[in-house]
Enzyme design. Structure first.
Site, PDB file in Angstrom:
ATOM      1  N   HIS A 159      27.163  46.835  11.927  1.00  0.00           N
ATOM      2  CA  HIS A 159      26.360  46.939  10.710  1.00  0.00           C
ATOM      3  C   HIS A 159      25.846  48.354  10.447  1.00  0.00           C
ATOM      4  O   HIS A 159      25.595  49.132  11.362  1.00  0.00           O
ATOM      5  CB  HIS A 159      25.166  45.980  10.781  1.00  0.00           C
ATOM      6  CG  HIS A 159      24.186  46.337  11.864  1.00  0.00           C
ATOM      7  ND1 HIS A 159      23.130  47.186  11.661  1.00  0.00           N
ATOM      8  CD2 HIS A 159      24.131  45.976  13.169  1.00  0.00           C
ATOM      9  CE1 HIS A 159      22.443  47.333  12.790  1.00  0.00           C
ATOM     10  NE2 HIS A 159      23.042  46.604  13.730  1.00  0.00           N
ATOM     11  N   GLY A 217      55.804  56.830  11.356  1.00  0.00           N
ATOM     12  CA  GLY A 217      55.102  55.737  12.022  1.00  0.00           C
ATOM     13  C   GLY A 217      53.900  55.198  11.267  1.00  0.00           C
ATOM     14  O   GLY A 217      53.775  53.985  11.035  1.00  0.00           O
ATOM     15  N   ASP A 222      58.840  61.435   1.155  1.00  0.00           N
ATOM     16  CA  ASP A 222      58.718  62.102   2.449  1.00  0.00           C
ATOM     17  C   ASP A 222      59.470  63.425   2.382  1.00  0.00           C
ATOM     18  O   ASP A 222      60.566  63.504   1.810  1.00  0.00           O
ATOM     19  CB  ASP A 222      59.286  61.217   3.561  1.00  0.00           C
ATOM     20  CG  ASP A 222      58.833  61.660   4.940  1.00  0.00           C
ATOM     21  OD1 ASP A 222      58.026  60.945   5.564  1.00  0.00           O
ATOM     22  OD2 ASP A 222      59.287  62.727   5.399  1.00  0.00           O
ATOM     23  N   ILE A 273      41.424  56.355  20.689  1.00  0.00           N
ATOM     24  CA  ILE A 273      41.745  54.972  21.007  1.00  0.00           C
ATOM     25  C   ILE A 273      40.855  54.454  22.143  1.00  0.00           C
ATOM     26  O   ILE A 273      40.623  55.132  23.145  1.00  0.00           O
ATOM     27  CB  ILE A 273      43.251  54.838  21.361  1.00  0.00           C
ATOM     28  CG1 ILE A 273      43.664  53.372  21.506  1.00  0.00           C
ATOM     29  CG2 ILE A 273      43.587  55.639  22.624  1.00  0.00           C
ATOM     30  CD1 ILE A 273      45.173  53.189  21.566  1.00  0.00           C
TER      31      ILE A 273
END
Length: 206
Positions: free
Chosen positions: A135, A12, A34, A165
């Site tokens: 910043h 993914g 892989d 997330i």
């Protein structure tokens, strides 16, 4: 820079990385390595061997380590760098990068990311989809900033940490190395020891 790019990891995360590399339009050919022998192609790109085969292509290709796990990514990338393999950074064309921003090798900056001025990002980081770094942030090596995470100004994230997330990091906050900040968490003061932190505001759970 070489004409060929080889991406380590065809699952993914590797697919998203390959998409960025294609859109950057800097390499004539892109392939994967892989260790899962059952994967022959990914994203229409060929899997040409295992990770250990990287050294066969050392002199003819650039490399990118597309492994999601921070510790594993660090181990592989550091070995490559020690062996003189060319490791590149990948930045999606839609990312907004401010003035006086530094981004280390082996770091990927994904679609929709905003990085504001005077921010320093180390090597081997993942700055994931639609996250924002304001910043004067300092993101140390092998950190993963997950999709939709928002970091205010003057934030420091220590080496090998993972920011989940949709999480929010308030301004002037330092996060210790090797920390995990859970999905949707809100960090409003310094995290001073490694561990897993969740909640609003965060609390340490292990």
């Amino acid at each position: 820079m070489n004409d060929k790019l080889i991406i380590i990891g065809a699952s993914g995360h590797g697919k998203v990385v390959a998409d960025i590399a294609i859109k950057m339009n800097k390499w004539q050919s892109i392939a994967f390595l892989d260790d899962d022998e059952s994967i022959k192609t990914s994203m229409g790109l060929e899997v040409i061997g295992k990770t250990a085969d990287a050294f066969t292509y050392k002199d003819e290709a650039d490399f990118f380590v597309a492994i999601g796990n921070n510790a594993t990514r660090e181990k592989v990338q550091e070995k490559f760098m020690d062996e003189g393999i060319s490791v590149v950074k990948l930045i999606h064309p839609s990312a907004t990068i401010g003035t006086d921003v530094e981004i280390g090798i082996g770091t990927t900056v994904m679609a929709g990311v905003a990085i504001n001025s005077s921010t320093r990002i180390g090597k081997g980081c993942i700055i994931n989809t639609s996250s924002s770094l304001d910043h004067d942030n300092v993101i140390e090596d092998y950190v993963h900033i997950s999709p939709g995470a928002n970091l205010a100004g003057m934030v420091k994230v220590g080496k090998g940490s993972w920011v989940g997330i949709g999480s929010v990091i308030s301004n002037n906050v330092n996060i210790y190395s090797r920390c995990k900040v859970g999905a949707g968490a809100v960090v409003v003061k310094d995290i001073t020891e490694p561990g897993t932190y969740v909640g609003v505001p965060v609390r340490k759970i292990d």
